[in-house]
Write a protein that holds these residues in place. Structure first.
Motif, short mmCIF file in Angstrom:
data_model
loop_
_atom_site.label_atom_id
_atom_site.label_comp_id
_atom_site.label_asym_id
_atom_site.label_seq_id
_atom_site.Cartn_x
_atom_site.Cartn_y
_atom_site.Cartn_z
N SER A 26 -12.80 -9.74 -5.19
CA SER A 26 -11.44 -9.63 -4.66
C SER A 26 -10.50 -9.00 -5.69
N LYS A 27 -9.76 -8.00 -5.21
CA LYS A 27 -8.74 -7.37 -6.06
C LYS A 27 -7.67 -8.37 -6.44
N SER A 28 -7.16 -9.10 -5.45
CA SER A 28 -6.05 -10.01 -5.69
C SER A 28 -6.46 -11.12 -6.65
N ALA A 100 -0.94 0.28 -8.30
CA ALA A 100 -1.42 -1.10 -8.09
C ALA A 100 -0.25 -2.07 -7.98
N GLY A 101 0.03 -2.53 -6.78
CA GLY A 101 1.14 -3.47 -6.57
C GLY A 101 0.97 -4.74 -7.38
N THR A 102 -0.25 -5.26 -7.43
CA THR A 102 -0.48 -6.50 -8.18
C THR A 102 -0.18 -6.27 -9.66
N LYS A 129 8.74 4.03 -5.72
CA LYS A 129 9.50 3.74 -4.48
C LYS A 129 9.22 2.34 -3.97
N ARG A 130 8.26 1.65 -4.55
CA ARG A 130 7.89 0.34 -4.00
C ARG A 130 8.85 -0.74 -4.51
N PRO A 131 9.11 -1.77 -3.67
CA PRO A 131 10.14 -2.77 -4.00
C PRO A 131 9.86 -3.56 -5.28
N SER A 177 5.42 -10.32 -1.20
CA SER A 177 5.14 -11.68 -1.71
C SER A 177 4.67 -11.63 -3.16
N GLN A 178 4.23 -10.45 -3.61
CA GLN A 178 3.79 -10.31 -5.01
C GLN A 178 4.94 -10.59 -5.99
N LEU A 179 6.18 -10.38 -5.54
CA LEU A 179 7.34 -10.63 -6.41
C LEU A 179 7.40 -12.12 -6.74
N SER A 307 -1.77 -8.49 6.61
CA SER A 307 -1.46 -7.11 6.99
C SER A 307 -2.35 -6.07 6.33
N ASP A 308 -3.02 -6.39 5.21
CA ASP A 308 -3.92 -5.38 4.62
C ASP A 308 -5.07 -5.04 5.59
N THR A 309 -5.34 -5.96 6.53
CA THR A 309 -6.46 -5.72 7.45
C THR A 309 -6.04 -5.04 8.75
N GLN A 335 4.33 0.13 1.25
CA GLN A 335 3.15 -0.11 0.41
C GLN A 335 2.62 1.22 -0.12
N GLU A 336 1.32 1.45 -0.11
CA GLU A 336 0.77 2.68 -0.68
C GLU A 336 1.43 3.91 -0.05
N THR A 337 1.78 3.76 1.24
CA THR A 337 2.53 4.77 1.98
C THR A 337 3.25 3.99 3.08
N ASP A 338 3.97 4.69 3.95
CA ASP A 338 4.49 4.02 5.15
C ASP A 338 3.30 3.90 6.11
N ARG A 339 2.67 2.73 6.09
CA ARG A 339 1.41 2.57 6.82
C ARG A 339 1.61 2.61 8.34
N VAL A 340 2.78 2.21 8.82
CA VAL A 340 3.01 2.19 10.27
C VAL A 340 3.12 3.64 10.75
N ASP A 379 -3.70 6.56 0.35
CA ASP A 379 -3.89 5.15 0.71
C ASP A 379 -5.36 4.87 1.01
N HIS A 380 -5.98 4.09 0.11
CA HIS A 380 -7.39 3.71 0.26
C HIS A 380 -7.73 3.18 1.64
N ARG A 381 -6.80 2.43 2.23
CA ARG A 381 -7.15 1.78 3.51
C ARG A 381 -7.22 2.77 4.67
N PHE A 382 -6.51 3.89 4.60
CA PHE A 382 -6.67 4.93 5.63
C PHE A 382 -8.07 5.52 5.54
N ALA A 411 -11.06 4.52 -4.31
CA ALA A 411 -11.31 3.98 -5.66
C ALA A 411 -10.29 2.91 -6.05
N LYS A 412 -9.15 2.86 -5.36
CA LYS A 412 -8.13 1.85 -5.70
C LYS A 412 -8.73 0.44 -5.65
N THR A 413 -9.52 0.18 -4.62
CA THR A 413 -10.09 -1.17 -4.48
C THR A 413 -11.60 -1.19 -4.22
#
Ligand SMILES: O=C(O)C1=C[C@@H](OP(=O)(O)O)[C@@H](O)[C@H](O)C1
Ligand SMILES: C=C(OP(=O)(O)O)C(=O)O
Length: 431
Positions: A26-28, A100-102, A129-131, A177-179, A307-309, A335-340, A379-382, A411-413
């Motif tokens: 697990s990455k997290s 890497a957000g984490t 650009k990430r919060p 939530s990482q904050l 939401s990662d899934t 996140q990595e991009t605007d996923r929506v 974005d790795h998930r795409f 390769a990110k995860t």
């Protein structure tokens, strides 16, 4: 592992999926455990760890901050030692967090909690650009001096550390939530108790992971009451050895594959929903509902806590028996991009009927348009989720009909995702 091409055609499966898939760690959990191990005094060995870009960034940063991180990729172990050397540099230390957000959130909190030193933290353009502002504000309330040489509230950051002083503060972790996870992990190192009052909503699954892992590393944080956490100064007492669970988000691709090509895969070590530290294990329950729904009815799923899934399901929604509505997505726009927006664009590219709203996507299946190349937006998930869709034998002759642009973003995860997919395809057709 040979390097992946710029554009990768996905070869459909000629037979139902069969066999065993060994998941990465697990990455997290790997990046949390690295940070918590660094806050201990004695050497800690993490086994089953993830070896990927995100964990490499975390390990490299901890080394730059002074401690030893020995990596043995063949054995999947990371050993953290020499914690006494942390924060002993006299010159400013540069810390790079990539995308890497984490690493970004956890290392910002760690550097702000350091007793001394100057830390310059930056990431790639998208990371800028990430919060970050909720965490920066909270750390400043605890006495940290954090300068934003670029835009206020975003990377790059320059931290002039002098430890955290404790006190009652407010934290807005609604953007990520990482904050909150980051602040919780370093809070026990403050000189006085910290009371964190949450303002705004928080997605709890990853916060619970943080709290439970902290307990395994010797610091018990009572659950929040009325959105308030109380953390007393406490020394971490990490275990000598800690085993990282297989990654539940990475599992989602392999859990989805049988819906696309038939068959069944075993995923050794994957925790059933509710039995491990990862909330994303609940994706298995979503898939059970996908399979149980009556043909043609709407499948309406709230992915806010997992939401990662969501991309794993959205990408294969063209193959499902009715429309799919996926909600709880607003935060994934940062996140990595605007996923929506990215997911809507790619599904439309494939001919699908997509309604995009701020918080949701509704996908009504239409005939798939072949010979398209999926954009991955860094974005790795795409890359991985559409890689699974491409395994569907659209033409019935085994010819590739879908390609992935920049598949190496996995390769990110999950650096070996596509070679593992080839291996599973081969094993499935061997039988
Ligand atoms: O704490 C963590 O390990 C994570 C929390 C989630 O981020 P947000 O809380 O920013 O949504 C998740 O998307 C990310 O992949 C990992
Ligand atoms: C959102 C993700 O990552 P990060 O840790 O960079 O936030 C993710 O892995 O889907």
């Amino acid at each position: 592992m040979s390097p992946l091409p710029e554009v990768l055609p996905i070869v459909p499966f000629p037979a139902p999926a069969r066999g065993e898939v060994v998941l990465p760690g697990s990455k997290s959990l790997t990046n949390r455990a690295l940070l918590l191990a660094a806050l201990g005094r004695e050497p800690v060995t993490l086994s089953g760890a993830l070896f990927s870009e995100d964990t490499h960034l975390m390990a490299t940063a901890l080394r730059a901050l002074g401690c030893t991180v020995e990596a043995d990729e063949a054995a999947l172990t990371l050993r953290v030692a020499d914690q006494a050397k942390l924060f002993t540099a006299t010159a400013p230390v540069d810390v790079f967090v990539g995308l890497a957000g984490t690493a970004a959130r956890f290392l910002t909190a760690l550097c702000a909690a350091a007793p001394r030193g100057v830390y310059r933290i930056d990431g790639v353009e998208q990371m800028r650009k990430r919060p970050m502002s909720g965490l920066i504000d909270a750390l400043r309330q605890l006495g940290a001096e954090i300068i934003c040489p670029g835009e206020e509230g975003f990377f790059p950051l320059e931290i002039h550390a002098r430890g955290l002083r404790g006190g009652a503060i407010e934290l807005d972790a609604s953007a990520s939530s990482q904050l909150l996870s980051a602040l919780l992990m370093v809070a026990p190192t403050a000189t006085a108790p910290i009371d964190i009052q949450l303002v705004g909503q928080v997605r709890w699954t990853f916060v619970e992971m943080t709290r439970r892992l902290m307990a395994e590393f010797g610091v018990h944080v009572p659950a929040a009451s009325d959105g308030r956490f109380h953390l007393a100064p406490t020394a971490y007492a990490p275990p000598t050895d800690h085993v990282i669970e297989p990654d539940a988000t990475a599992a989602s691709y392999w859990q989805t594959l049988p819906l696309v090509v038939g068959g069944e895969l075993t995923l050794p070590g994957l925790r059933a929903p509710g039995t491990g530290l990862q909330g994303d294990a609940a994706y298995a329950e979503v898939l059970a509902r996908v399979q149980a729904r009556a043909t043609g009815t709407l499948l309406d799923e709230d992915f806010r806590e997992i939401s990662d899934t969501f991309l794993s399901l959205a990408a294969i929604s063209p193959l499902l028996d009715g429309p799919t509505r996926i909600t709880g997505l607003t935060h994934t726009r940062h996140q990595e991009t605007d996923r929506v927006a990215g997911m809507a664009t790619e599904l439309r590219r494939l001919g699908q009927d997509v309604i995009e709203e701020e918080d949701s996507l509704t996908i009504t299946p239409r005939p798939l348009v072949p010979d398209q190349t999926i954009e991955t937006y860094g974005d790795h998930r795409f890359a991985m989720s559409f890689g699974i869709l491409g395994c569907h034998d659209l033409r019935g002759d085994g010819s590739p009909w879908l390609s992935i642009h920049h598949p190496a973003v996995c390769a990110k995860t999950f650096p070996h995702f596509f070679s593992l997919l080839d291996h599973v395809r081969q094993k499935s057709s061997d039988r």
